[in-house]
Design an enzyme around this catalytic site. Structure first.
Site, mmCIF file in Angstrom:
data_model
loop_
_atom_site.group_PDB
_atom_site.id
_atom_site.type_symbol
_atom_site.label_atom_id
_atom_site.label_comp_id
_atom_site.label_asym_id
_atom_site.label_seq_id
_atom_site.Cartn_x
_atom_site.Cartn_y
_atom_site.Cartn_z
ATOM 1 N N ASP A 123 3.462 5.568 -18.443
ATOM 2 C CA ASP A 123 3.239 5.753 -16.849
ATOM 3 C C ASP A 123 2.059 6.743 -16.652
ATOM 4 O O ASP A 123 2.337 7.859 -16.699
ATOM 5 C CB ASP A 123 4.607 6.247 -16.148
ATOM 6 C CG ASP A 123 4.467 6.469 -14.851
ATOM 7 O OD1 ASP A 123 3.155 6.441 -14.422
ATOM 8 O OD2 ASP A 123 5.525 7.015 -14.282
ATOM 9 N N LYS B 50 -3.532 8.250 -6.887
ATOM 10 C CA LYS B 50 -3.717 9.638 -7.065
ATOM 11 C C LYS B 50 -5.019 9.872 -7.744
ATOM 12 O O LYS B 50 -5.910 9.724 -6.813
ATOM 13 C CB LYS B 50 -2.523 9.919 -8.254
ATOM 14 C CG LYS B 50 -1.161 9.997 -7.846
ATOM 15 C CD LYS B 50 -0.116 10.390 -8.859
ATOM 16 C CE LYS B 50 1.298 10.760 -8.313
ATOM 17 N NZ LYS B 50 1.982 9.177 -8.517
ATOM 18 N N GLU C 87 4.843 -14.526 -0.163
ATOM 19 C CA GLU C 87 5.697 -14.232 -1.173
ATOM 20 C C GLU C 87 5.011 -15.215 -2.559
ATOM 21 O O GLU C 87 4.791 -16.311 -2.135
ATOM 22 C CB GLU C 87 7.186 -14.841 -0.897
ATOM 23 C CG GLU C 87 7.833 -13.710 -0.096
ATOM 24 C CD GLU C 87 9.230 -13.963 0.430
ATOM 25 O OE1 GLU C 87 9.676 -15.046 0.205
ATOM 26 O OE2 GLU C 87 9.731 -13.083 0.944
ATOM 27 N N ARG D 288 -2.160 3.787 -1.402
ATOM 28 C CA ARG D 288 -0.853 4.248 -1.829
ATOM 29 C C ARG D 288 -0.210 2.702 -2.524
ATOM 30 O O ARG D 288 0.012 1.855 -1.793
ATOM 31 C CB ARG D 288 0.141 4.740 -0.775
ATOM 32 C CG ARG D 288 1.240 5.496 -1.123
ATOM 33 C CD ARG D 288 1.557 6.426 -0.102
ATOM 34 N NE ARG D 288 0.702 7.578 0.065
ATOM 35 C CZ ARG D 288 0.914 8.534 -0.772
ATOM 36 N NH1 ARG D 288 1.985 8.716 -1.301
ATOM 37 N NH2 ARG D 288 0.125 9.511 -0.866
ATOM 38 N N THR E 138 0.483 4.510 -10.406
ATOM 39 C CA THR E 138 0.174 4.523 -9.051
ATOM 40 C C THR E 138 -1.466 4.208 -8.760
ATOM 41 O O THR E 138 -2.017 4.608 -9.715
ATOM 42 C CB THR E 138 0.350 5.821 -8.403
ATOM 43 O OG1 THR E 138 -0.333 6.791 -8.816
ATOM 44 C CG2 THR E 138 1.905 5.971 -8.320
ATOM 45 N N TYR F 58 2.401 -13.253 5.203
ATOM 46 C CA TYR F 58 3.306 -13.248 4.285
ATOM 47 C C TYR F 58 2.920 -14.161 3.141
ATOM 48 O O TYR F 58 2.181 -15.139 3.449
ATOM 49 C CB TYR F 58 4.708 -14.121 4.950
ATOM 50 C CG TYR F 58 5.741 -12.989 4.971
ATOM 51 C CD1 TYR F 58 6.381 -12.555 3.750
ATOM 52 C CD2 TYR F 58 6.308 -12.526 6.056
ATOM 53 C CE1 TYR F 58 7.395 -11.499 3.798
ATOM 54 C CE2 TYR F 58 7.305 -11.795 6.335
ATOM 55 C CZ TYR F 58 7.845 -11.318 5.188
ATOM 56 O OH TYR F 58 8.811 -10.321 5.111
#
Ligand SMILES: Cc1ncc(COP(=O)(O)O)c(C=O)c1O
Length: 416
Positions: A197, A226, A54, A232, A223, A52
Site C-alpha cells: 500500500d 496524497k 456500472e 481524492r 490513494t 451512471y
C-alpha cells in the site's frame, strides 16, 4: 434562473471561500494532504458526475457510456504506464475501499492479514482492530524498533509464526525506504501474497524517487490524492491476471456500485501531470524539502525518528519533552502551521494525545516552497515548540508565516 452556488446556497459558498483563504494563508504540512491541479478539479466538477456507468469500459450495465468508456480507458492506461504494470482498477472511491477490495477478492473471512501496526505507522486498513479489516479477518502486526526502523528479521520471524494469507507493507507514518525485495522473499517463504500500500509515497515512486514495489509486490494499492496530487480516490495495480479479474469483481459489483466518472476523469488528468517531465522536479523537491526540515529540526535539538527521512515526511519525537504531540499540534496550529499529532516508537501516551507530530513536505512543495523556505519554516516550528506556552509568540509567527504563504499563492479561486 441562476444555477450558480453563490446565488443558490450562499452558506456553503461562503464556507468554501473561507476554506480557500485558510488554504492560501496557512502552511499545510499534513503529510497526507496536497494541493491538486485546477485541471483535476475542473474534471471533478464536470457534468461527468451525472453519468451512471456500472461495469467496466465496453462492458457496462448502462447505455450512453461511449465517452466515459474512453475516459476510464485513458485513466487505466496512464496508471499502467506510470507504475509499469499490466492491470489497473481506477474505480475505488478511496484508499480504504481499494484495500478492502483486495482483501475481499483474495481472502475468505477469518483468513490472516499481517500488516504494520497502526501505532507504529501502519494504516487502519492494514488490520487494525477498529477497522473492518481487523474484524472480518484475523489480523496480526509487525512494527518498528525503538530507533524507528523496520527490522526485517523480526518481520520474518512473525510471518513464520502467523503464516498470513496476505502480508501487507506500506505505511502512513514511516520515513524510510521499504525493502520490497526482502518483503517479497518473506511473503514467498510463508506462502503469502505481498500487497504494497504505497498511498503515501506513490508520487515519489512514479518519479523514480522512491523504489517501485513492482516487480516484487503481487498487488499494489494507493490513494491518488496524497503525493500523487490527483483527486481524492483509490487505485489497485497488479501484473497477475487472475488477481486482476478477482479484484475487478470485488470492486464492482462486490463493494461498490456506479463508479464516480468525474473522479475517474480527475484521476486521468492527474496521471497526465504525473507523466510530465516537470513531475520529477516536484518529487525531487518534496524529498529535498523534507530532508531540509529534518536537518534543521535536529540542529535545533529536536529528535527526529530514525534520525532523518528518505521520503516526504518527518516524524518528530517529543518523548523527551514535557509536552505532548497534541500540545505541539495545537501550538503549531495557532502559529498557522497545520500538522498532525502522531504516535512514535516507544509511545507512552494515548493515541488521542501521543508523543509526536508528523510533518510533511508535499503541499508546501506544490506551492513552490524550496529549501530556503523550508529552513525558515523549520526554524519557526522549533521557535514555537521551544516556547510552547507562549501564545503571543504563536500569534506573531502566524502573521509572519501568512506573509510568506501569500507570496506563494496556490489558488486564485475556490470553485472550478
Ligand atoms: C497507507 C494508507 N493507506 C490507505 C489510506 C486510506 O485512504 P483513504 O483515506 O482514501 O481511505 C491512507 C490514508 O491516510 C493511508 O495512509
Amino acid at each position: 434562473m441562476s444555477y450558480f452556488l453563490e446565488e443558490n446556497d450562499f452558506e456553503v459558498f461562503n464556507y468554501i471561500q473561507q476554506e480557500l483563504d485558510r488554504q492560501n494563508t496557512h502552511l499545510e504540512m499534513i503529510a497526507s494532504e496536497n494541493f491538486t491541479f485546477p485541471s483535476v478539479m475542473e474534471a471533478m466538477g464536470s457534468i461527468l458526475t451525472n453519468k451512471y456507468a456500472e461495469g467496466y469500459p465496453y462492458k457496462r450495465y448502462y447505455g450512453g457510456c461511449e465517452f466515459v468508456d474512453k475516459i476510464e480507458e485513458l485513466a487505466i492506461n496512464r496508471a499502467k504506464k506510470l507504475f509499469g504494470c499490466e492491470f489497473a482498477n481506477v474505480q475505488p472511491h478511496s484508499g480504504s475501499q481499494a484495500n478492502g477490495a483486495v482483501y475481499s477478492a483474495l481472502l475468505k473471512p477469518y483468513d490472516k492479514i499481517l500488516g504494520m501496526d497502526l501505532s507504529h505507522g501502519g494504516h487502519l486498513t492494514h488490520g487494525a482492530k477498529v477497522s473492518i479489516t481487523g474484524q472480518m479477518y484475523q489480523s496480526f502486526s509487525y512494527g518498528v524498533e525503538l530507533d524507528g526502523w523496520i527490522n526485517y528479521d523480526k518481520v520474518e520471524e512473525i510471518a513464520k509464526v502467523v503464516k498470513p494469507n496476505i502480508l501487507v507493507c506500506g505505511f502512513s507514518a514511516y520515513s524510510r525506504v521499504l525493502d520490497f525485495k526482502r518483503l517479497s522473499e518473506i511473503a514467498k517463504n510463508v506462502g503469502a501474497i505481498l500487497m504494497a500500500d504505497i498511498a503515501h509515497v506513490a508520487g515519489l515512486v512514479v518519479a523514480g524517487e522512491y523504489p517501485n514495489p513492482f516487480p516484487y509486490a503481487d498487488i499494489v494499492t494507493t490513494t491518488t490524492h496524497k503525493t500523487l496530487r490527483g483527486p481524492r480516490g483509490g487505485l489497485i495495480l497488479t501484473n497477475n491476471e487472475e488477481y486482476a479479474k478477482k479484484i475487478d469483481k470485488a470492486v464492482f459489483p462486490g463493494m461498490q456500485g456506479g463508479p464516480l466518472m468525474h473522479v475517474i476523469a480527475g484521476k486521468a488528468v492527474g496521471f497526465m501531470e504525473n507523466l510530465k517531465p516537470t513531475w520529477k522536479e516536484y518529487a525531487k523537491a518534496v524529498k529535498l524539502n523534507a530532508k531540509t526540515l529534518a536537518e534543521v529540526l535536529m540542529q535545533r535539538g529536536y529528535k527526529v525518528v530514525s534520525d532523518g527521512t528518505d521520503n516526504h515526511l518527518v516524524l518528530l519525537s517529543l518523548l523527551d519533552k514535557e509536552f505532548s504531540g497534541k500540545d505541539a499540534d495545537l501550538a503549531l496550529g495557532n502559529a498557522g502551521i497545520t500538522v498532525n499529532k502522531n504516535a512514535v516508537p516507544g509511545e507512552i501516551r494515548s493515541p488521542f494525545v501521543t508523543s509526536g507530530v508528523r510533518i510533511g513536505s508535499p503541499a508546501l512543495s506544490a506551492r513552490g516552497f524550496k529549501e530556503k523556505e523550508f529552513v525558515i519554516v523549520a526554524n519557526k516550528i522549533a521557535d514555537v515548540l521551544d516556547d510552547i506556552k507562549n501564545t503571543q509568540k504563536q500569534v506573531l509567527i502566524k502573521s509572519e508565516l501568512k506573509e510568506l504563504a501569500i507570496k506563494f499563492p496556490i489558488y486564485t479561486k475556490a470553485i472550478f
